[in-house]
Design a protein around this motif. Structure first.
Motif, short mmCIF file in Angstrom:
data_model
loop_
_atom_site.label_atom_id
_atom_site.label_comp_id
_atom_site.label_asym_id
_atom_site.label_seq_id
_atom_site.Cartn_x
_atom_site.Cartn_y
_atom_site.Cartn_z
N THR A 46 0.13 -10.20 3.12
CA THR A 46 -0.73 -10.34 1.95
C THR A 46 -1.54 -9.08 1.63
O THR A 46 -2.01 -8.92 0.52
N GLY A 47 -1.71 -8.19 2.61
CA GLY A 47 -2.56 -7.01 2.37
C GLY A 47 -1.82 -5.80 1.84
O GLY A 47 -2.42 -4.74 1.64
N TYR A 48 -0.51 -5.94 1.58
CA TYR A 48 0.27 -4.78 1.12
C TYR A 48 0.25 -4.67 -0.41
O TYR A 48 0.27 -5.67 -1.12
N GLN A 49 0.22 -3.42 -0.88
CA GLN A 49 0.28 -3.17 -2.31
C GLN A 49 1.72 -2.92 -2.79
O GLN A 49 1.98 -2.88 -3.98
N LEU A 50 2.64 -2.72 -1.83
CA LEU A 50 4.04 -2.47 -2.19
C LEU A 50 4.94 -2.79 -1.01
O LEU A 50 4.61 -2.49 0.15
N LEU A 51 6.10 -3.40 -1.31
CA LEU A 51 7.13 -3.67 -0.31
C LEU A 51 8.39 -2.91 -0.70
O LEU A 51 8.84 -2.99 -1.84
N MET A 52 8.95 -2.17 0.25
CA MET A 52 10.22 -1.48 0.03
C MET A 52 11.26 -2.16 0.91
O MET A 52 11.17 -2.12 2.14
N ILE A 81 10.24 -2.70 -4.33
CA ILE A 81 11.27 -1.71 -4.64
C ILE A 81 12.43 -1.98 -3.69
O ILE A 81 12.24 -2.01 -2.47
N PHE A 82 13.63 -2.17 -4.24
CA PHE A 82 14.81 -2.36 -3.39
C PHE A 82 15.45 -1.01 -3.07
O PHE A 82 15.52 -0.12 -3.92
#
Length: 229
Positions: A46-52, A81-82
């Motif tokens: 929950t604390g991430y601003q972006l997932l790659m 982002i994939f």
């Protein structure tokens, strides 16, 4: 001082993970890594601003992981982002249908990755800064959006939840015409078996309740409704 954006890289190739982590951290981001979808799901995301997310992983692919995260309200809005070695049209469509914010094909240049990351974070940051107003006012018609209270000339008007939300939508976007489908999508969202006629009934009641301002809710035949001066 604002905290650095937190990014999680989920990639089963450890060398790629380390390359991305090093370069993103050099740019000032706080970066964590996971080598599988299973490992990522054990983390507090929950604390991430972006997932790659790497698309081609083990049992839980990047697409499957994204689908799981989009169904969880606490992670549904985190940008994704994939990363993939495949760039077929079907893969692109699958990714964007899952709510991907961008799609980077391997092999990629670090400069390209950094530019894409910066662009996605900027877009999502701009969305978050657009906050809803606490009060909407048109002459003596006042909507207190925090207390969910509507008044005309200081007298409180007893609106239902849906009536209040329709008036809030129209008043916040004065002059913009909303079709019945748009109003249904915004106000009723995932509720099923809601007919277009429901909008008309609520609008009719709303017009009566707000008295002299009922005439400001205008019907655009064939298009929908708007609030006009």
């Amino acid at each position: 001082m604002a905290a650095n954006p937190r990014i999680l890289v989920v990639e089963d190739e450890e060398d790629i993970c380390e390359i991305l982590k090093f370069n993103l951290e050099t740019e000032g981001y706080d970066v964590d890594t996971a080598n599988s979808g299973e490992e990522a799901l054990e983390m507090n995301l929950t604390g991430y601003q972006l997932l790659m997310l790497d698309v081609m992983m083990g049992e839980i692919s990047g697409f499957k992981l994204a689908s799981i995260l989009r169904k969880n309200p606490s992670t549904a809005t985190i940008p994704i982002i994939f990363l993939t070695a495949k760039d077929t049209e079907n893969d692109l469509l699958t990714g964007f249908n899952l709510g991907a914010d961008d799609y980077i094909s391997k092999p990629f240049s670090i400069r390209q990755v950094l530019a894409r990351v910066k662009a996605v974070l900027r877009r999502t940051s701009e969305k978050q800064t657009v906050e809803k107003p606490e009060t909407l006012v048109y002459e003596s018609l006042v909507l207190d959006c925090k207390r969910i209270k509507a008044t005309v000339e200081g007298q409180e008007i007893p609106l239902t939840k849906k009536e209040f939300e329709i008036l809030e939508l129209l008043l916040e976007n004065k002059g913009n015409v909303f079709s019945r489908e748009e109003i249904l999508g915004r106000i009723w969202k995932d509720e099923v078996y809601v007919l277009d006629r429901t909008i008309d009934v609520n609008i009719t009641r709303l017009r009566k309740k707000i008295g002299p301002y009922g005439k400001n809710i205008v019907t655009r035949l064939g298009f929908g409704y708007c609030f006009e001066n």
